[in-house]
Motif scaffolding. Sequence first.
Motif, PDB file in Angstrom:
ATOM      1  N   GLY A  94       0.791  -1.218   0.000  1.00 15.05           N
ATOM      2  CA  GLY A  94       0.000   0.000   0.000  1.00 15.05           C
ATOM      3  C   GLY A  94       0.825   1.270   0.000  1.00 15.05           C
ATOM      4  N   LEU A  95       2.095   1.181  -0.380  1.00 14.36           N
ATOM      5  CA  LEU A  95       2.929   2.377  -0.445  1.00 14.36           C
ATOM      6  C   LEU A  95       2.758   3.073  -1.791  1.00 14.36           C
ATOM      7  CD1 LEU A  95       4.288   0.841   1.996  1.00 14.36           C
ATOM      8  CD2 LEU A  95       6.434   1.870   1.258  1.00 14.36           C
ATOM      9  N   THR A  96       2.981   4.362  -1.793  1.00 15.51           N
ATOM     10  CA  THR A  96       3.025   5.157  -3.012  1.00 15.51           C
ATOM     11  C   THR A  96       4.486   5.442  -3.346  1.00 15.51           C
ATOM     12  OG1 THR A  96       3.002   7.262  -1.836  1.00 15.51           O
ATOM     13  CG2 THR A  96       0.852   6.250  -2.339  1.00 15.51           C
ATOM     14  N   PRO A  97       4.776   5.952  -4.542  1.00 20.12           N
ATOM     15  CA  PRO A  97       6.164   6.328  -4.823  1.00 20.12           C
ATOM     16  C   PRO A  97       6.751   7.267  -3.773  1.00 20.12           C
ATOM     17  CG  PRO A  97       4.908   6.323  -6.848  1.00 20.12           C
ATOM     18  CD  PRO A  97       3.919   6.092  -5.739  1.00 20.12           C
ATOM     19  N   LEU A  98       5.935   8.191  -3.259  1.00 23.31           N
ATOM     20  CA  LEU A  98       6.422   9.116  -2.236  1.00 23.31           C
ATOM     21  C   LEU A  98       6.738   8.399  -0.936  1.00 23.31           C
ATOM     22  CD1 LEU A  98       7.039  11.924  -1.166  1.00 23.31           C
ATOM     23  CD2 LEU A  98       4.587  12.200  -0.658  1.00 23.31           C
ATOM     24  N   THR A  99       5.801   7.558  -0.437  1.00 19.00           N
ATOM     25  CA  THR A  99       6.044   6.882   0.844  1.00 19.00           C
ATOM     26  C   THR A  99       7.137   5.822   0.724  1.00 19.00           C
ATOM     27  OG1 THR A  99       4.169   5.408   0.364  1.00 19.00           O
ATOM     28  CG2 THR A  99       3.751   7.334   1.761  1.00 19.00           C
ATOM     29  N   LEU A 100       7.275   5.216  -0.456  1.00 21.68           N
ATOM     30  CA  LEU A 100       8.394   4.294  -0.664  1.00 21.68           C
ATOM     31  C   LEU A 100       9.714   5.050  -0.582  1.00 21.68           C
ATOM     32  CD1 LEU A 100       9.617   1.564  -1.424  1.00 21.68           C
ATOM     33  CD2 LEU A 100       9.222   2.137  -3.833  1.00 21.68           C
ATOM     34  N   GLY A 101       9.758   6.238  -1.213  1.00 20.55           N
ATOM     35  CA  GLY A 101      10.966   7.050  -1.127  1.00 20.55           C
ATOM     36  C   GLY A 101      11.285   7.457   0.295  1.00 20.55           C
ATOM     37  N   VAL A 102      10.256   7.776   1.075  1.00 17.77           N
ATOM     38  CA  VAL A 102      10.463   8.140   2.482  1.00 17.77           C
ATOM     39  C   VAL A 102      11.016   6.946   3.266  1.00 17.77           C
ATOM     40  CG1 VAL A 102       9.294   8.787   4.622  1.00 17.77           C
ATOM     41  CG2 VAL A 102       8.735   9.968   2.484  1.00 17.77           C
ATOM     42  N   ALA A 103      10.471   5.753   3.011  1.00 18.12           N
ATOM     43  CA  ALA A 103      10.940   4.564   3.712  1.00 18.12           C
ATOM     44  C   ALA A 103      12.397   4.259   3.369  1.00 18.12           C
ATOM     45  CB  ALA A 103      10.052   3.370   3.364  1.00 18.12           C
ATOM     46  N   LEU A 104      12.754   4.371   2.096  1.00 18.46           N
ATOM     47  CA  LEU A 104      14.138   4.138   1.685  1.00 18.46           C
ATOM     48  C   LEU A 104      15.075   5.190   2.282  1.00 18.46           C
ATOM     49  CD1 LEU A 104      13.524   3.201  -2.056  1.00 18.46           C
ATOM     50  CD2 LEU A 104      14.236   1.659  -0.229  1.00 18.46           C
ATOM     51  N   ALA A 105      14.610   6.434   2.337  1.00 18.14           N
ATOM     52  CA  ALA A 105      15.415   7.495   2.950  1.00 18.14           C
ATOM     53  C   ALA A 105      15.604   7.233   4.440  1.00 18.14           C
ATOM     54  CB  ALA A 105      14.744   8.849   2.729  1.00 18.14           C
ATOM     55  N   ALA A 106      14.554   6.753   5.104  1.00 17.03           N
ATOM     56  CA  ALA A 106      14.655   6.436   6.535  1.00 17.03           C
ATOM     57  C   ALA A 106      15.660   5.315   6.769  1.00 17.03           C
ATOM     58  CB  ALA A 106      13.283   6.042   7.082  1.00 17.03           C
ATOM     59  N   ALA A 107      15.665   4.314   5.873  1.00 14.48           N
ATOM     60  CA  ALA A 107      16.640   3.231   5.989  1.00 14.48           C
ATOM     61  C   ALA A 107      18.064   3.763   5.825  1.00 14.48           C
ATOM     62  CB  ALA A 107      16.345   2.162   4.941  1.00 14.48           C
ATOM     63  N   THR A 108      18.250   4.681   4.884  1.00  8.86           N
ATOM     64  CA  THR A 108      19.568   5.274   4.675  1.00  8.86           C
ATOM     65  C   THR A 108      20.009   6.076   5.895  1.00  8.86           C
ATOM     66  OG1 THR A 108      19.198   5.413   2.293  1.00  8.86           O
ATOM     67  CG2 THR A 108      20.912   6.820   3.213  1.00  8.86           C
ATOM     68  N   LEU A 109      19.110   6.884   6.450  1.00  6.36           N
ATOM     69  CA  LEU A 109      19.447   7.684   7.633  1.00  6.36           C
ATOM     70  C   LEU A 109      19.779   6.797   8.830  1.00  6.36           C
ATOM     71  CD1 LEU A 109      16.766  10.537   7.372  1.00  6.36           C
ATOM     72  CD2 LEU A 109      19.232  10.708   6.957  1.00  6.36           C
ATOM     73  N   ALA A 110      19.009   5.715   9.022  1.00  4.57           N
ATOM     74  CA  ALA A 110      19.295   4.795  10.126  1.00  4.57           C
ATOM     75  C   ALA A 110      20.669   4.159   9.950  1.00  4.57           C
ATOM     76  CB  ALA A 110      18.208   3.720  10.201  1.00  4.57           C
ATOM     77  N   SER A 111      20.998   3.798   8.725  1.00  3.44           N
ATOM     78  CA  SER A 111      22.300   3.191   8.453  1.00  3.44           C
ATOM     79  C   SER A 111      23.433   4.185   8.697  1.00  3.44           C
ATOM     80  CB  SER A 111      22.351   2.692   7.012  1.00  3.44           C
ATOM     81  OG  SER A 111      21.349   1.727   6.769  1.00  3.44           O
ATOM     82  N   LEU A 112      23.243   5.425   8.260  1.00  7.06           N
ATOM     83  CA  LEU A 112      24.262   6.456   8.493  1.00  7.06           C
ATOM     84  C   LEU A 112      24.492   6.678   9.978  1.00  7.06           C
ATOM     85  CD1 LEU A 112      23.258   9.087   5.770  1.00  7.06           C
ATOM     86  CD2 LEU A 112      25.282   7.627   5.775  1.00  7.06           C
ATOM     87  N   ALA A 113      23.408   6.705  10.746  1.00  8.50           N
ATOM     88  CA  ALA A 113      23.525   6.918  12.184  1.00  8.50           C
ATOM     89  C   ALA A 113      24.264   5.767  12.864  1.00  8.50           C
ATOM     90  CB  ALA A 113      22.132   7.084  12.797  1.00  8.50           C
ATOM     91  N   ALA A 114      24.119   4.564  12.316  1.00 11.51           N
ATOM     92  CA  ALA A 114      24.730   3.391  12.942  1.00 11.51           C
ATOM     93  C   ALA A 114      26.209   3.233  12.608  1.00 11.51           C
ATOM     94  CB  ALA A 114      23.974   2.127  12.518  1.00 11.51           C
ATOM     95  N   MET A 115      26.674   3.820  11.510  1.00  8.65           N
ATOM     96  CA  MET A 115      28.028   3.550  11.024  1.00  8.65           C
ATOM     97  C   MET A 115      29.141   3.883  12.030  1.00  8.65           C
ATOM     98  SD  MET A 115      28.091   1.924   8.199  1.00  8.65           S
ATOM     99  CE  MET A 115      26.530   1.092   8.538  1.00  8.65           C
ATOM    100  N   PRO A 116      29.111   5.029  12.731  1.00  8.28           N
ATOM    101  CA  PRO A 116      30.194   5.283  13.692  1.00  8.28           C
ATOM    102  C   PRO A 116      30.282   4.217  14.775  1.00  8.28           C
ATOM    103  CG  PRO A 116      28.982   7.301  13.232  1.00  8.28           C
ATOM    104  CD  PRO A 116      28.203   6.193  12.605  1.00  8.28           C
ATOM    105  N   LEU A 117      29.139   3.780  15.293  1.00  5.24           N
ATOM    106  CA  LEU A 117      29.140   2.734  16.319  1.00  5.24           C
ATOM    107  C   LEU A 117      29.619   1.412  15.748  1.00  5.24           C
ATOM    108  CD1 LEU A 117      28.425   1.656  19.124  1.00  5.24           C
ATOM    109  CD2 LEU A 117      26.073   1.335  18.319  1.00  5.24           C
ATOM    110  N   VAL A 118      29.161   1.072  14.558  1.00  4.27           N
ATOM    111  CA  VAL A 118      29.577  -0.183  13.923  1.00  4.27           C
ATOM    112  C   VAL A 118      31.080  -0.193  13.709  1.00  4.27           C
ATOM    113  CG1 VAL A 118      29.415  -1.548  11.799  1.00  4.27           C
ATOM    114  CG2 VAL A 118      27.347  -0.580  12.820  1.00  4.27           C
TER     115      VAL A 118
END
Length: 409
Positions: free
Chosen positions: A253-277
């Motif tokens: 039930g995602l739209t192109p916009l909400t899919l883009g938001v979800a992918l962006a959220a995944a990228t931001l979460a990954s960026l935040a985790a990198m220093p700790l990793v």
Amino acid sequence: MSRRAARSRSASSQWEQTILLCCLIGSTQMTWGTIVPALPLYVDRFGVTAAMLGVIVAAFGVGRVIANIPAGLALRWWRPRPYLRAVCLSLIVVTAATGFSTDTGTLIAARVAAGILGGAAVTIGFAVLVAGAPADRRGRVMATATAVQMSAGALGAFVGGLALTWFPLEVAFVVASVPLAACLAWDAARPARHYWQPLRAGDRGARPAVDRVASSGLGVVVVALALGSFAAFFARFGGEQGLVPLLAYEQGGLTPLTLGVALAAATLASLAAMPLVGAVIDRGRRVSVLVPATVAAALALLLFAVAEGPWFFAAAIVVYGLASSVAGVVPSVIMSERVPAGLSGVVVGVTRTAGDVGAVVGPLLVFGVFDAAGVWPAVAVIAVVLVVANLLIVRVSIGSRREAILVSG
């Protein structure tokens, strides 16, 4: 200046050089990421079919497969800085000129040339980074490289969209070259001297015992890294950029916009985790990072088969994106530890070629299984490939840890 202050200044300068090299790799990737929104417009401009657009897109991948291994081999004879600069300058010219293609044949030829130059540039840059990463900061260096590459990928499509909104199609290709030109100017003003040494055996300054350890079992290490690269690209192109968007629209039930938001959220979460990793890996905890991350990525893939509703599906995207990014740091660290500096170009070329093969096989196999048997078998194929590939990397990780303890003792 005190000795402690001198060490601090040296470490700061070395870290800037690491950031510079990571940005060189990331801006190289932006030369093709930025023009992704532009390529479909040639369907109308040249009056070609969607199938021909597939050929135009695939032409770039063909160039990368051609370039990866020869580019890495050449590092055994050519000095890395002038070599990389020549390749990057050529890539800037070819990318900028591509937008002025007058027919399909010219455009395909330009995309093959861009693939050859882009593949060579990333192979050279990553080989130099792997060979020069300081032993006590390999995890943080590779985590930084991962973060910069993710950011460049996300920023590239955004910049390309803006360029196409404000300028004619041809200008988008010129814009795609600007970040790489800026990074070359940065290196001209403040060279990454730590990384620009010829990649020959012994350049890392390691003790002979360490060199022997790094070389032992090298064949198994290269096979593990190549298999891991194949699996990562198989999952990225077959799943993350292939099946997952399809399922997101059809059942999530995602739209192109909400899919883009979800992918962006995944990228931001990954960026935040990198220093700790990176810090955790530098403390020697490779397996305790790799295994949970791989298991989480596999389980998240299975969730896509049952996820219904935007929130559930978006959460699965974030978990999968974060887990796969974390798992992807460990193989780079192992490469930096176990591959002698003089062979890093060859090994990077081999692993990148394996990854490009995975990028071709992944979509074909995953969508073939999806059409024939449905969603469960399709996501299961991706999960199995990820887990099996990482089993050998876990074995190599355990071996690396034992050998490091032996040498340090």
